[in-house]
Design an enzyme around this catalytic site. Structure first.
Site, PDB file in Angstrom:
ATOM      1  N   ALA A  63      59.304 -30.917 115.928  1.00 44.34           N
ATOM      2  CA  ALA A  63      59.048 -32.026 116.840  1.00 44.34           C
ATOM      3  C   ALA A  63      59.801 -31.716 118.132  1.00 44.34           C
ATOM      4  CB  ALA A  63      59.529 -33.317 116.211  1.00 44.34           C
ATOM      5  N   GLY A 108      59.383 -30.320 112.043  1.00 42.70           N
ATOM      6  CA  GLY A 108      58.015 -30.844 112.009  1.00 42.70           C
ATOM      7  C   GLY A 108      56.970 -29.746 111.872  1.00 42.70           C
ATOM      8  N   GLU A 111      56.801 -29.038 108.305  1.00 44.81           N
ATOM      9  CA  GLU A 111      56.129 -30.190 107.685  1.00 44.81           C
ATOM     10  C   GLU A 111      54.624 -30.157 107.938  1.00 44.81           C
ATOM     11  OE1 GLU A 111      59.061 -33.051 109.514  1.00 44.81           O
ATOM     12  OE2 GLU A 111      59.088 -33.754 107.442  1.00 44.81           O
ATOM     13  N   GLU A 131      66.678 -30.552 110.464  1.00 42.01           N
ATOM     14  CA  GLU A 131      66.899 -31.917 110.964  1.00 42.01           C
ATOM     15  C   GLU A 131      68.299 -32.459 110.736  1.00 42.01           C
ATOM     16  OE1 GLU A 131      64.126 -30.868 109.575  1.00 42.01           O
ATOM     17  OE2 GLU A 131      62.377 -31.782 110.520  1.00 42.01           O
TER      18      GLU A 131
HETATM   19  N1  DAK Z   1      61.518 -29.014 120.900  1.00 40.24           N
HETATM   20  C1  DAK Z   1      61.446 -28.820 122.230  1.00 40.24           C
HETATM   21  N2  DAK Z   1      61.501 -27.611 122.817  1.00 40.24           N
HETATM   22  C2  DAK Z   1      61.651 -26.537 122.024  1.00 40.24           C
HETATM   23  C3  DAK Z   1      61.724 -26.664 120.604  1.00 40.24           C
HETATM   24  C4  DAK Z   1      61.645 -27.984 120.041  1.00 40.24           C
HETATM   25  N3  DAK Z   1      61.668 -28.220 118.714  1.00 40.24           N
HETATM   26  N4  DAK Z   1      61.882 -25.428 120.075  1.00 40.24           N
HETATM   27  C5  DAK Z   1      61.887 -24.571 121.126  1.00 40.24           C
HETATM   28  N5  DAK Z   1      61.751 -25.234 122.295  1.00 40.24           N
HETATM   29  C6  DAK Z   1      61.723 -24.682 123.661  1.00 40.24           C
HETATM   30  C7  DAK Z   1      63.101 -24.256 124.095  1.00 40.24           C
HETATM   31  O1  DAK Z   1      63.832 -25.378 124.571  1.00 40.24           O
HETATM   32  C8  DAK Z   1      62.766 -23.262 125.181  1.00 40.24           C
HETATM   33  O2  DAK Z   1      62.407 -23.977 126.343  1.00 40.24           O
HETATM   34  P1  DAK Z   1      62.890 -23.454 127.805  1.00 40.24           P
HETATM   35  O3  DAK Z   1      64.354 -23.430 127.752  1.00 40.24           O
HETATM   36  O4  DAK Z   1      62.278 -22.071 127.941  1.00 40.24           O
HETATM   37  O5  DAK Z   1      62.306 -24.468 128.729  1.00 40.24           O
HETATM   38  C9  DAK Z   1      61.510 -22.582 124.647  1.00 40.24           C
HETATM   39  O6  DAK Z   1      60.979 -23.484 123.677  1.00 40.24           O
HETATM   40  C10 DAK Z   1      61.802 -21.259 123.966  1.00 40.24           C
HETATM   41  O7  DAK Z   1      62.791 -21.500 122.985  1.00 40.24           O
HETATM   42  P2  DAK Z   1      64.163 -20.654 122.903  1.00 40.24           P
HETATM   43  O8  DAK Z   1      64.540 -20.153 124.247  1.00 40.24           O
HETATM   44  O9  DAK Z   1      65.141 -21.500 122.174  1.00 40.24           O
HETATM   45  O10 DAK Z   1      63.691 -19.419 122.012  1.00 40.24           O
HETATM   46  P3  DAK Z   1      64.600 -18.544 121.044  1.00 40.24           P
HETATM   47  O11 DAK Z   1      63.757 -17.402 120.638  1.00 40.24           O
HETATM   48  O12 DAK Z   1      65.918 -18.271 121.648  1.00 40.24           O
HETATM   49  O13 DAK Z   1      64.835 -19.474 119.758  1.00 40.24           O
HETATM   50  C11 DAK Z   1      64.179 -21.015 118.018  1.00 40.24           C
HETATM   51  C12 DAK Z   1      63.748 -19.863 118.967  1.00 40.24           C
HETATM   52  C13 DAK Z   1      62.922 -21.526 117.302  1.00 40.24           C
HETATM   53  C14 DAK Z   1      65.170 -20.479 116.987  1.00 40.24           C
HETATM   54  C15 DAK Z   1      64.842 -22.127 118.871  1.00 40.24           C
HETATM   55  O14 DAK Z   1      63.952 -22.468 119.940  1.00 40.24           O
HETATM   56  C16 DAK Z   1      65.106 -23.367 118.090  1.00 40.24           C
HETATM   57  O15 DAK Z   1      66.070 -23.453 117.303  1.00 40.24           O
HETATM   58  N6  DAK Z   1      64.312 -24.428 118.323  1.00 40.24           N
HETATM   59  C17 DAK Z   1      64.506 -25.726 117.727  1.00 40.24           C
HETATM   60  C18 DAK Z   1      64.087 -25.705 116.291  1.00 40.24           C
HETATM   61  C19 DAK Z   1      64.342 -27.024 115.619  1.00 40.24           C
HETATM   62  O16 DAK Z   1      65.484 -27.485 115.516  1.00 40.24           O
HETATM   63  N7  DAK Z   1      63.274 -27.661 115.187  1.00 40.24           N
HETATM   64  C20 DAK Z   1      63.326 -28.939 114.509  1.00 40.24           C
HETATM   65  C21 DAK Z   1      63.157 -30.019 115.533  1.00 40.24           C
HETATM   66  S1  DAK Z   1      63.474 -31.593 114.815  1.00 40.24           S
HETATM   67  C22 DAK Z   1      60.713 -37.740 111.662  1.00 40.24           C
HETATM   68  C23 DAK Z   1      59.603 -37.023 111.948  1.00 40.24           C
HETATM   69  C24 DAK Z   1      59.702 -35.741 112.328  1.00 40.24           C
HETATM   70  C25 DAK Z   1      60.910 -35.161 112.458  1.00 40.24           C
HETATM   71  C26 DAK Z   1      62.014 -35.865 112.174  1.00 40.24           C
HETATM   72  C27 DAK Z   1      61.931 -37.154 111.770  1.00 40.24           C
HETATM   73  N8  DAK Z   1      60.619 -39.105 111.201  1.00 40.24           N
HETATM   74  C28 DAK Z   1      59.298 -39.588 110.919  1.00 40.24           C
HETATM   75  C29 DAK Z   1      61.745 -39.823 110.798  1.00 40.24           C
HETATM   76  C30 DAK Z   1      60.977 -33.804 112.910  1.00 40.24           C
HETATM   77  C31 DAK Z   1      62.040 -33.338 113.500  1.00 40.24           C
HETATM   78  C32 DAK Z   1      62.064 -32.001 114.035  1.00 40.24           C
HETATM   79  O17 DAK Z   1      61.134 -31.245 113.927  1.00 40.24           O
END
Ligand code: DAK
Length: 261
Positions: A63, A108, A111, A131
């Site tokens: 997400a 997400g 998921e 998360e």
């Molecule tokens: N959201 C927004 N932007 C993201 C992103 C994300 N999840 N993942 C990557 N990006 C963006 C980065 O900010 C970056 O943007 P710029 O800085 O270039 O503008 C671009 O994508 C490239 O990413 P990186 O520069 O970070 O690339 P790397 O190769 O260095 O790293 C990575 C790749 C996948 C390891 C890293 O980007 C990363 O850790 N990303 C976040 C992964 C993450 O934590 N995902 C989970 C998000 S939380 C719910 C429903 C749903 C959810 C929760 C609750 N309820 C119904 C209660 C879901 C929650 C989630 O999914």
């Protein structure tokens, strides 16, 4: 659509989440577009749907954290309900859905892959539920679905630790059914989709219904459903053609999904 590409060829749909600058993260616009597109697909005669992410790096990196960060509690609840709804819509599609996981499938994104029927991934795929490290919990049904595909302890370990796993480990816990070299992923997935699409659609859709029902219904109730759907197959021209072709020792004509005349 701003963030989705959708194409259909030979009754196989290919839905690509196209937001590579943010590693295809699911913001509210992507969720809204997915909802609209999936509604249309649900009413179609598509034989198989493939979902993937644009670019070579990510399926969906989760997400959208930037969009979520400043949400008020009520907004967060709305955001979660819309996303949850989309995952359920995908799961409820009548045709098989394959996630072609071509890189990061985090939060997400993991998921979303879990709401598909099958997950085939590239060797560079990475799965995880990060998360709890962000102060939230997986909220698109990922825990429940992961428990079902990989078992309680594997699911809880992944979600408690927020540890990413690579393709080989995902295969070993049953999260994916195949790992393919990245450059061959789409070709192999489309071949599988073609193979599914060549089978009789009433039978294929019935398999999905019975398989999903076997999770929620009692085994006796699934037998009843199975018998009912088995009967319905006999309303189709494909059943007649498939069995006739076998008995006449010939290849069956392409299946049409049409009712018997
Ligand atoms: N959201 C927004 N932007 C993201 C992103 C994300 N999840 N993942 C990557 N990006 C963006 C980065 O900010 C970056 O943007 P710029 O800085 O270039 O503008 C671009 O994508 C490239 O990413 P990186 O520069 O970070 O690339 P790397 O190769 O260095 O790293 C990575 C790749 C996948 C390891 C890293 O980007 C990363 O850790 N990303 C976040 C992964 C993450 O934590 N995902 C989970 C998000 S939380 C719910 C429903 C749903 C959810 C929760 C609750 N309820 C119904 C209660 C879901 C929650 C989630 O999914």
């Amino acid at each position: 659509m701003q963030y989705l590409n959708y194409e259909v060829q030979n009754e196989i749909g290919l839905l690509t989440i196209n937001r590579p600058n943010a590693l295809n993260a699911l913001n509210s616009q992507v969720i809204a577009e997915l909802s609209e597109q999936v509604k249309e697909i649900a009413d179609s005669s598509l034989r198989c749907l493939v979902i993937t992410g644009a670019g070579s790096k990510a399926f969906v990196a989760g997400a959208d954290i930037a969009e979520m960060k400043d949400l008020a509690a009520q907004q967060a609840q709305d955001f979660s309900e819309e996303g949850n709804q989309v995952m359920k819509q995908i799961e409820a599609l009548p045709m098989p859905v394959i996630a072609a996981v071509n890189g990061y499938a985090l939060g997400g994104g993991c998921e979303l892959a879990l709401s598909c029927d099958l997950r085939i991934c590239s060797e560079n795929a990475v799965f995880g539920l990060p998360e709890v490290g962000l102060g939230i919990l997986p909220g698109y049904g990922g825990i429940q679905r992961l428990v079902r595909v990989a078992g309680l302890s594997q699911a809880m370990e992944m979600a408690f630790t927020a540890r990413n796993i690579i393709a080989g480990e995902a295969l070993s816990i049953g999260l994916v059914s195949q790992v393919i070299p990245a450059e061959e992923l789409m070709e192999k997935v489309m071949k599988m989709a073609e193979r599914i699409a060549a089978n009789a659609p009433a039978g294929v859709r019935a398999v999905k219904k019975v398989a999903q029902a076997s999770i929620g219904l009692s085994i006796e109730d699934t037998y009843l459903l199975e018998s009912e759907l088995f009967g319905k197959c006999f309303l189709t021209a494909d059943q007649e053609e498939g069995m006739s072709a076998f008995l006449e020792k010939r290849k069956h004509a392409p299946y049409t999904g049409q009712k018997k005349m």
